[in-house]
Design a protein around this motif. Structure first.
Motif, short mmCIF file in Angstrom:
data_model
loop_
_atom_site.label_atom_id
_atom_site.label_comp_id
_atom_site.label_asym_id
_atom_site.label_seq_id
_atom_site.Cartn_x
_atom_site.Cartn_y
_atom_site.Cartn_z
N ALA A 212 6.67 35.13 3.84
CA ALA A 212 5.43 35.28 3.07
C ALA A 212 5.23 36.71 2.62
CB ALA A 212 4.24 34.80 3.88
N TYR B 253 2.39 35.34 -2.95
CA TYR B 253 1.87 34.03 -3.34
C TYR B 253 1.18 34.14 -4.69
CZ TYR B 253 -2.57 36.06 -1.78
OH TYR B 253 -3.67 36.88 -1.64
N ASN C 128 1.81 31.12 3.33
CA ASN C 128 1.32 31.39 1.97
C ASN C 128 1.10 30.12 1.14
OD1 ASN C 128 4.07 31.02 2.02
ND2 ASN C 128 4.58 32.76 0.72
#
Length: 578
Positions: free
Chosen positions: A167, A172, A284
């Motif tokens: 992540a 994201y 995420n």
């Protein structure tokens, strides 16, 4: 005759007044309809004739260096509508009722806010409901009460197969904010679009995003389709490949177990990042699909700080991993030679204060290479005093201490090189020799990030070049030649090899690959000491440099060294299979 003339003049005056009044009324009406209420009538006219549907593009996929997917897209459905229709209170209430009936809890107020957030023009489509499965979408539109003004549109949604494992690297996407809309005028963004918010998604937004498509249609007064006027297909974003090795990243996570900290691995020649692991992390996927304000706040306030990327933004005293830089600066400045020895009796006296070595009984008379392998504090206390803080900080700057490395994701911190000027400015005190003593073993005011430590050790591994870490395989900044003495680099290297062969870092060399490196145990004001290890392999022909930092891990030799050794062995072993 005069009376007739007078009568005609009176009639003409009357007609003039009537004409003037009529013109005044006409002008007033034109002003009323075209100026005051012009937008309303234009909106009504346009609303009865044109409709525009915007199709978001499929974002480019993100892969690791071996082609393993890190970010991909899946097909979902959005329920769309037009602001002209959704401005009607009755339709909003009806929409809320039908959605609730099918298990989608949206209030009328939430629908209004959703429309308002995306509003751009009354004839451009907005999203009412997001992320429906095919089953949900079919269930909704099959309901006889489903408003005919709403319609489904297939869309692509971002998903991250490795989730929390990467992540911090991928970042994201999420809905664009008002501030971002204002700053992205050149990017053809509108309310409701998804945009990269962190990591690679943010840094390479222009490559990954693609180009949106659009359909313009003509409708009749009842909103029924008459004809298609224009259609432009969306263009998929560019797929990008990273230097990251997902296998090594996963191994790092397994070895870290439940500990807080990070593992960083770089290619010593190119700066390619093979591992950039931080723990704890966050998933995420929910952020890309939408979380509530309460969930977002909870994530930010989590005391474990999962959104802090400790690999590039965690700052720690480098402790004894800093000693090779002290040795290099002393050799380059002529303050010592490779044969210089000092006596270690277990402490070093400076004024009225005794600075202790980690070995209470001392190391006796000891030379540079042995001082590195045994991590003798007293040797480096005296070496640091001889070099002086000004020259130490100058060499630190040359090897990247206190500077951003330039890695191609946001959020990196520079740490703190400290020094005389910094202390006078920030602490409002002069620099003392006792500060230099602490500085010489990587303690005191000195703070570095794990990726800075890895970059510093790459200089010892590659013969004197300062690399720039990067994750995108299509980007590489040429290394900077530091013009260091090859003999001095060789001396440091031999000392780091001895750390593994017969010194404090022997555990790093138990995985079938030769390693050179250094242990570190950093003081922690908030609990047990932090454990560090920095090293590179293979020792005879270095390819990778790795750093492990374990918060409150206590001992670098036992907690961090085995992690680095096993990760380096994994990468070197996989190279031999190719």
């Amino acid at each position: 005759m005069p009376s007739d003339r007078s009568d005609i003049d009176r009639r003409l005056r009357t007609w003039r007044i009537v004409m003037l009044c009529s013109m005044g009324l006409l002008i007033g009406a034109l002003y009323y309809f075209q100026i005051i209420h012009g937008d309303s009538y234009i909106k009504l006219a346009t609303g009865n004739r044109l409709r525009f549907v915007r199709f978001a593009p499929s974002r480019g996929n993100i892969y690791d260096r071996n082609g393993a997917p890190l970010a991909t897209n899946i097909r979902t459905f959005d329920i769309m509508g037009y602001p002209l229709d959704l401005e009607k209170e009755q339709l909003v209430s009806k929409t809320s009722e039908i959605l609730n009936k099918h298990g989608i809890p949206l209030t009328s107020e939430e629908i209004k806010n959703t429309v308002k957030r995306q509003y751009w023009a009354p004839y451009r489509v907005v999203r009412v409901v997001s992320n429906l499965t095919l089953t949900q979408m079919v269930d909704l539109i099959a309901d006889p009460e489903f408003p005919p003004q709403l319609f489904p549109v297939p869309v692509w949604r971002r998903t991250y197969p490795s989730g929390a494992l990467t992540a911090n690297v991928t970042g994201y996407v999420a809905e664009i904010s008002e501030d971002e809309l204002k700053s992205k005028r050149e990017g053809d963004y509108v309310g409701g679009d998804l945009i990269g918010k962190a990591g690679i998604e943010f840094s390479y937004e222009s490559l990954l995003r693609g180009m949106p498509g659009e359909e313009s249609i003509e409708v009749d007064a009842r909103g029924r389709r008459v004809q298609e006027i224009d259609f432009k297909s969306p263009v998929k974003g560019k797929d990008i490949y990273l230097t990251l090795d997902l296998g090594a990243q996963r191994l790092s996570a397994d070895l870290m177990k439940e500990n807080r900290g990070s593992v960083v691995v770089l290619d010593v020649e190119t700066g390619a990042v093979l591992v950039l692991y931080t723990a704890p992390s966050y998933d995420n996927n929910p952020l890309a699909w939408g979380v509530s304000a309460r969930e977002w706040k909870s994530l930010l306030k989590d005391p474990e700080r999962p959104m802090l990327d400790r690999s590039i933004a965690g700052v720690y005293p480098p402790a004894s991993t800093f000693k090779p830089l002290v040795a290099l600066s002393a050799l380059e400045e002529g303050a010592i030679t490779p044969k210089t020895t000092y006596f270690c009796g277990g402490s070093f006296q400076l004024g009225g204060r005794a600075f202790r070595c980690w070995k209470r009984g001392g190391h006796g008379t000891i030379g540079l290479k042995e001082a590195l392998s045994q991590s003798c504090d007293v040797y480096f206390y005296q070496t640091g005093i001889k070099v002086g803080i000004d020259r130490l900080t100058r060499w630190g700057q040359k090897l990247g201490v206190g500077n951003l490395t330039g890695i191609d994701i946001p959020g990196e911190l520079s740490g703190n090189r400290a020094g005389r000027e910094w202390k006078e400015k920030v602490v409002k005190e002069v620099w003392y020799q006792g500060d230099t003593v602490n500085y010489s073993i990587g303690q005191g005011f000195l703070l570095m990030t794990p990726i800075q430590i890895a970059r510093m050790y790459a200089v010892f591994a590659n013969g004197g070049n300062l690399i720039t870490p990067h994750l995108y395989r299509g980007e590489m900044v040429p290394p900077q030649k530091l013009n260091l003495s090859k003999n001095h680099i060789k001396t440091i290297h031999e000392g780091l090899v001895n750390v593994i062969k017969r010194g404090t870092g022997w555990r790093a060399g138990t995985f079938g690959v030769t390693v050179a490196g250094k242990t570190g145990t950093a003081q922690n004001a908030h609990g047990p000491d932090h454990a560090l290890f920095a090293g590179y392999a293979p020792a005879d022909k270095p390819r990778y440099v790795a750093v492990a930092v374990i918060e409150a891990g206590e001992h670098g030799s036992s907690a961090a060294a085995p992690i680095v050794g096993e990760v380096l062995a994994y990468l070197v072993g996989h190279d031999s299979l190719k």
